[in-house]
Design a protein around this motif. Structure first.
Motif, PDB file in Angstrom:
ATOM      1  N   GLN A  68      10.684   1.793  -6.764  1.00 49.68           N
ATOM      2  CA  GLN A  68      10.639   3.235  -6.992  1.00 49.68           C
ATOM      3  C   GLN A  68      10.275   3.994  -5.716  1.00 49.68           C
ATOM      4  N   VAL A  69       9.373   3.408  -4.919  1.00 50.10           N
ATOM      5  CA  VAL A  69       8.936   4.103  -3.703  1.00 50.10           C
ATOM      6  C   VAL A  69      10.002   4.041  -2.614  1.00 50.10           C
ATOM      7  N   VAL A  70      10.563   2.867  -2.361  1.00 46.97           N
ATOM      8  CA  VAL A  70      11.502   2.725  -1.231  1.00 46.97           C
ATOM      9  C   VAL A  70      12.921   3.111  -1.609  1.00 46.97           C
ATOM     10  N   ALA A  81      19.744   0.288   5.164  1.00 41.27           N
ATOM     11  CA  ALA A  81      19.584  -0.950   4.401  1.00 41.27           C
ATOM     12  C   ALA A  81      19.733  -0.681   2.913  1.00 41.27           C
ATOM     13  N   ASP A  82      20.096  -1.717   2.172  1.00 41.44           N
ATOM     14  CA  ASP A  82      20.184  -1.569   0.720  1.00 41.44           C
ATOM     15  C   ASP A  82      19.215  -2.495  -0.015  1.00 41.44           C
ATOM     16  N   THR A  83      18.546  -3.387   0.711  1.00 40.17           N
ATOM     17  CA  THR A  83      17.655  -4.348   0.076  1.00 40.17           C
ATOM     18  C   THR A  83      16.431  -4.584   0.956  1.00 40.17           C
ATOM     19  N   VAL A  84      15.278  -4.715   0.301  1.00 41.22           N
ATOM     20  CA  VAL A  84      14.040  -5.106   0.981  1.00 41.22           C
ATOM     21  C   VAL A  84      13.661  -6.488   0.477  1.00 41.22           C
ATOM     22  N   VAL A  85      13.403  -7.416   1.387  1.00 39.95           N
ATOM     23  CA  VAL A  85      12.996  -8.770   1.024  1.00 39.95           C
ATOM     24  C   VAL A  85      11.542  -8.965   1.436  1.00 39.95           C
ATOM     25  N   CYS A  86      10.680  -9.271   0.473  1.00 39.23           N
ATOM     26  CA  CYS A  86       9.252  -9.422   0.736  1.00 39.23           C
ATOM     27  C   CYS A  86       8.897 -10.894   0.913  1.00 39.23           C
ATOM     28  N   ASP A  87       8.038 -11.164   1.890  1.00 39.91           N
ATOM     29  CA  ASP A  87       7.652 -12.539   2.212  1.00 39.91           C
ATOM     30  C   ASP A  87       6.482 -12.981   1.335  1.00 39.91           C
ATOM     31  N   GLY A  88       6.736 -13.087   0.054  1.00 39.61           N
ATOM     32  CA  GLY A  88       5.713 -13.493  -0.902  1.00 39.61           C
ATOM     33  C   GLY A  88       6.285 -13.340  -2.299  1.00 39.61           C
ATOM     34  N   GLU A  89       5.576 -13.826  -3.309  1.00 40.52           N
ATOM     35  CA  GLU A  89       6.035 -13.650  -4.686  1.00 40.52           C
ATOM     36  C   GLU A  89       5.357 -12.423  -5.277  1.00 40.52           C
ATOM     37  N   LEU A  90       6.146 -11.443  -5.695  1.00 41.03           N
ATOM     38  CA  LEU A  90       5.627 -10.196  -6.227  1.00 41.03           C
ATOM     39  C   LEU A  90       5.556 -10.260  -7.748  1.00 41.03           C
ATOM     40  N   GLY A 126       0.855  -1.181   0.000  1.00 43.21           N
ATOM     41  CA  GLY A 126       0.000   0.000   0.000  1.00 43.21           C
ATOM     42  C   GLY A 126       0.886   1.224   0.000  1.00 43.21           C
ATOM     43  N   SER A 127       0.486   2.272  -0.690  1.00 48.81           N
ATOM     44  CA  SER A 127       1.375   3.415  -0.939  1.00 48.81           C
ATOM     45  C   SER A 127       1.831   4.096   0.342  1.00 48.81           C
ATOM     46  N   GLY A 128       0.928   4.274   1.300  1.00 49.19           N
ATOM     47  CA  GLY A 128       1.309   4.947   2.538  1.00 49.19           C
ATOM     48  C   GLY A 128       2.330   4.154   3.330  1.00 49.19           C
ATOM     49  N   LYS A 129       2.085   2.853   3.505  1.00 47.62           N
ATOM     50  CA  LYS A 129       3.017   2.014   4.257  1.00 47.62           C
ATOM     51  C   LYS A 129       4.317   1.813   3.492  1.00 47.62           C
ATOM     52  N   ALA A 130       4.260   1.865   2.159  1.00 50.21           N
ATOM     53  CA  ALA A 130       5.493   1.772   1.376  1.00 50.21           C
ATOM     54  C   ALA A 130       6.388   2.967   1.644  1.00 50.21           C
ATOM     55  N   LEU A 137       7.993   2.425   4.890  1.00 50.70           N
ATOM     56  CA  LEU A 137       9.084   1.471   4.713  1.00 50.70           C
ATOM     57  C   LEU A 137      10.321   2.167   4.158  1.00 50.70           C
ATOM     58  N   ARG A 138      10.121   3.122   3.229  1.00 49.23           N
ATOM     59  CA  ARG A 138      11.260   3.881   2.692  1.00 49.23           C
ATOM     60  C   ARG A 138      11.997   4.607   3.818  1.00 49.23           C
TER      61      ARG A 138
END
Length: 483
Positions: A154-156, A135-144, A119-123, A126-127
């Protein structure tokens, strides 16, 4: 990810996760419904995930060698404990890949945002967290999806990796055989193909057309660079599929040879890091690599073992499974996983000390069904009994009546397991009653190795045996039948 082989291991598993509930100022001015809605949608920090070192002497080295990652999960169903266990497993995967986990957060949503996953606000939150933590990398717990990866990056303003790419990276680091490397490469390409994208002018760059340095197969009316990349990936995928098919044929020939010799087969399967290789070593003395890491074993190991009654069988160690194992990997490793489908008995190993062993059992069984091995007789082996609580063992016993409790580390229960394996193996179909002269001792050895001896007596004329054997061996024994 940087290879874990190039740096010391820093084991920091999130075994005990606690909820860090923030008390927000002014909460008393908000009604209950608003507070509940805000609380459910907030980013929740998951404690205990960080593997950041506090040893000052290692800081500079680790910053050079390792990626610094923040983990992000979207919690759509189940309990908060399940969501946090999933993120803890993601932390272990990231650590195995060689990353330094700085922090981990989850957000409660009905479903991932189709644009930015969070979601844009929470993204944007996160940034800010990424910048604050360095940090230099974000790892998401799912397949994007490809679009989600691009938008979230682009956001983070940092590299974004999803769970599938992380697992593929771990597999790539641990593959050692030619077949294992080919299987991982094929899975990586299947994952990467829809995610190819150009940067800047490279997306529209035309190749070919003139006498430029495009090389063979790039000259002609011209095509975009991304089209060339896709075509080359398709060509390489086709080559890898041919190579894997050839290796699959060789594996099938070996299986047919074992079937002709009537040697029953046992396959060890289970969640990654459940102790499968340690159990194989206990049963056979195989000397297989044992490592406290996810996916330490990717290439199947086939060894010979015997039951307490002296009957020989083969036992195969297979790749470990994990929740949400990428479909590309299951397909690429199908020829290897067929060792499970072709087995006479499946030893399903589960870590008795894990906080959610039943979830692991369910995840493994889902993959077993995917490779058409759901009909193979199964014996659940509860491993790490020395580290499990009595309550956990009792819960597993209630859920899985057909089980054996062992500890591959201490040897507890191994003799009981050997007896259970011997009882569970299929019995040869032909019963014989023979007198073998001592000059034909090789036949006695074959009966012991490939058959099931029911009674044996040594007499002056030779060895009297009553046994169950396969049809081909029964034919060789026709001339020695007792009248």
């Amino acid at each position: 990810m940087t290879s874990a082989a190039h740096h010391p291991r820093y084991s920091a598993r999130a075994d005990a996760l606690m909820d860090d509930a923030d008390v927000r100022p002014g909460a008393e001015d908000v009604d209950g419904a608003q507070l509940d809605r805000d609380d459910r949608a907030a980013l929740r920090r998951v404690a205990g995930l960080s593997t950041e070192t506090t040893d000052v002497t290692e800081v500079e080295y680790r910053q050079v060698r390792l990626e610094r990652v923040i983990l992000v999960g979207v919690w759509t169903a189940g309990t908060v404990d399940e969501a946090e266990r999933s993120l803890a497993e993601l932390a272990a995967l990231a650590e195995t890949a060689g990353a330094m986990v700085l922090d981990g957060v989850i957000q409660r949503r009905d479903r991932p945002d189709p644009a930015t996953y969070l979601g844009s606000g929470k993204a944007r939150e996160l940034r800010d967290l990424v910048r604050a933590a360095g940090a230099d990398t974000v790892v998401c717990d799912g397949e994007l999806s490809p679009a989600q990866l691009v938008r979230l990056e682009q956001v983070v303003d940092a590299k974004v990796v999803d769970r599938t790419a992380l697992i593929l990276d771990v597999f790539a680091q641990h593959a050692t055989s030619r077949e294992g490397k080919a299987q991982v490469a094929l899975a990586q390409m299947q994952y990467m193909l829809p995610r190819l994208r150009g940067w800047g002018q490279s997306l529209s760059r035309q190749m070919g057309g003139g006498g430029g340095g495009g090389g063979m197969a790039t000259r002609g009316p011209g095509e975009t660079k991304i089209e060339t990349d896709r075509r080359r990936i398709h060509e390489k995928m086709a080559r890898l599929r041919r190579e894997i098919a050839e290796m699959r044929t060789g594996r099938e020939l070996k299986r047919q040879e074992r079937r002709r010799s009537s040697i029953p087969s046992v396959a060890i399967a289970g969640y990654t890091n459940a102790g499968k290789s340690s159990l194989l070593n206990r049963l056979t003395g195989a000397g297989v690599l044992v490592q406290n890491a996810l996916f330490a074993t990717l290439d199947p190991t086939v060894r010979r073992a015997t039951t307490p009654a002296g009957r020989a069988y083969t036992i195969t160690d297979t790749v470990g499974f994990v929740r949400h194992l990428p479909h590309h990997l299951v397909e690429a490793f199908r020829s290897t996983l067929e060792e499970v489908a072709e087995a006479d008995l499946l030893l399903h190993v589960v870590d008795g000390s894990h906080p959610a062993p039943l979830e692991q059992l369910a995840a493994v069984r889902a993959v077993i069904r995917d490779v058409d091995a759901g009909d193979v007789p199964e014996l659940v082996v509860v491993n790490k009994a020395d580290a499990a609580t009595p309550a956990a063992l009792a819960a597993l016993a209630e859920a899985e009546p057909r089980h054996v409790v062992v500890s591959a580390r201490t040897g507890q229960g191994i003799d009981t397991l050997r007896e259970a394996v011997g009882a569970a193996l299929p019995h040869p179909e032909v019963q014989v009653d023979v007198l073998i002269p001592y000059t034909a001792g090789g036949l006695v050895a074959r009966i012991h190795a490939d058959g099931e001896v029911l009674a044996e007596e040594h007499t002056a004329d030779g060895t009297v045996l009553r046994a169950r054997v396969a049809a081909d061996l029964a034919a060789d024994l026709d001339g020695y039948a007792r009248t």
